[in-house]
Write a protein that holds these residues in place. Sequence first.
Motif, PDB file in Angstrom:
ATOM      1  N   ALA A 136       0.839  -1.203   0.000  1.00 14.84           N
ATOM      2  CA  ALA A 136       0.000   0.000   0.000  1.00 14.84           C
ATOM      3  C   ALA A 136       0.875   1.254   0.000  1.00 14.84           C
ATOM      4  O   ALA A 136       1.937   1.290   0.627  1.00 14.84           O
ATOM      5  N   GLN A 137       0.432   2.270  -0.702  1.00 10.93           N
ATOM      6  CA  GLN A 137       1.222   3.488  -0.864  1.00 10.93           C
ATOM      7  C   GLN A 137       1.626   4.107   0.463  1.00 10.93           C
ATOM      8  O   GLN A 137       2.762   4.548   0.625  1.00 10.93           O
ATOM      9  N   SER A 138       0.731   4.144   1.437  1.00  8.19           N
ATOM     10  CA  SER A 138       1.070   4.769   2.720  1.00  8.19           C
ATOM     11  C   SER A 138       2.194   4.006   3.425  1.00  8.19           C
ATOM     12  O   SER A 138       3.100   4.622   3.996  1.00  8.19           O
ATOM     13  N   VAL A 139       2.163   2.687   3.366  1.00  8.02           N
ATOM     14  CA  VAL A 139       3.222   1.873   3.978  1.00  8.02           C
ATOM     15  C   VAL A 139       4.506   2.025   3.170  1.00  8.02           C
ATOM     16  O   VAL A 139       5.597   2.148   3.729  1.00  8.02           O
ATOM     17  N   ARG A 140       4.380   2.035   1.861  1.00  9.03           N
ATOM     18  CA  ARG A 140       5.534   2.180   0.983  1.00  9.03           C
ATOM     19  C   ARG A 140       6.257   3.502   1.250  1.00  9.03           C
ATOM     20  O   ARG A 140       7.480   3.540   1.364  1.00  9.03           O
ATOM     21  N   ILE A 183      12.019   5.525   6.075  1.00  7.53           N
ATOM     22  CA  ILE A 183      12.785   4.816   7.104  1.00  7.53           C
ATOM     23  C   ILE A 183      14.078   4.267   6.520  1.00  7.53           C
ATOM     24  O   ILE A 183      15.146   4.414   7.118  1.00  7.53           O
ATOM     25  N   VAL A 184      13.999   3.638   5.357  1.00  8.67           N
ATOM     26  CA  VAL A 184      15.214   3.124   4.711  1.00  8.67           C
ATOM     27  C   VAL A 184      16.196   4.265   4.471  1.00  8.67           C
ATOM     28  O   VAL A 184      17.398   4.136   4.738  1.00  8.67           O
ATOM     29  N   ALA A 230       7.692   4.291  12.237  1.00  9.34           N
ATOM     30  CA  ALA A 230       7.666   2.843  12.431  1.00  9.34           C
ATOM     31  C   ALA A 230       6.685   2.469  13.538  1.00  9.34           C
ATOM     32  O   ALA A 230       6.478   3.229  14.479  1.00  9.34           O
ATOM     33  N   ASP A 231       6.104   1.289  13.406  1.00 10.10           N
ATOM     34  CA  ASP A 231       5.250   0.781  14.485  1.00 10.10           C
ATOM     35  C   ASP A 231       6.104   0.284  15.644  1.00 10.10           C
ATOM     36  O   ASP A 231       5.670   0.315  16.787  1.00 10.10           O
ATOM     37  N   SER A 232       7.310  -0.180  15.351  1.00 13.23           N
ATOM     38  CA  SER A 232       8.319  -0.472  16.373  1.00 13.23           C
ATOM     39  C   SER A 232       9.677  -0.504  15.686  1.00 13.23           C
ATOM     40  O   SER A 232       9.764  -0.670  14.473  1.00 13.23           O
ATOM     41  N   TRP A 233      10.733  -0.331  16.474  1.00 16.69           N
ATOM     42  CA  TRP A 233      12.081  -0.369  15.937  1.00 16.69           C
ATOM     43  C   TRP A 233      13.050  -0.696  17.054  1.00 16.69           C
ATOM     44  O   TRP A 233      12.698  -0.614  18.234  1.00 16.69           O
ATOM     45  N   ALA A 265      13.216  -1.930  11.748  1.00 20.12           N
ATOM     46  CA  ALA A 265      11.935  -1.246  11.948  1.00 20.12           C
ATOM     47  C   ALA A 265      10.835  -2.146  11.405  1.00 20.12           C
ATOM     48  O   ALA A 265      11.009  -2.829  10.386  1.00 20.12           O
ATOM     49  N   LEU A 266       9.709  -2.153  12.078  1.00 18.95           N
ATOM     50  CA  LEU A 266       8.538  -2.914  11.642  1.00 18.95           C
ATOM     51  C   LEU A 266       7.421  -1.957  11.277  1.00 18.95           C
ATOM     52  O   LEU A 266       7.162  -0.983  12.005  1.00 18.95           O
TER      53      LEU A 266
END
Length: 142
Positions: A43-47, A53-54, A120-123, A137-138
Amino acid sequence: MNAITPQLPTTIRTFAQLLSSTRRGARLARLLAAEELRTWEVAQSVRERGELIVGELAANAVLHGHVRGRDFRLALALDAEAGVLRIEVADARGERAPVLDTWSAEAESGRGLLLVETLADSWGVTPRSAGGKTVWALLLLA
């Protein structure tokens, strides 16, 4: 009678690449991640969150985790069944653990991990047995 062997759907996709510990390598990491996530139809938002993050983790690997002659490693893992995208950037400097500092509006740097923390939801950070560290990161897909 023809027996058909049932196959489990492939829900885990992976990508890994060693990149030079240079600004060009950090830029390439972000571009490769963007293309891989597009190919995986994330999904675009996650992408978009993943690309940022990368970019931050790769820049940190180049600026703070660089050891002459050693590359950094980008790894992505998409587990569609679990609904998780895992991003990992590994570098050669294990003694330099990332620190989430408070930053000042006047500072020219120091916001990267705050951005990771927000997106990130967690890292976290994991030491590598071969030396160095992996910052991960997740991102939840839902």
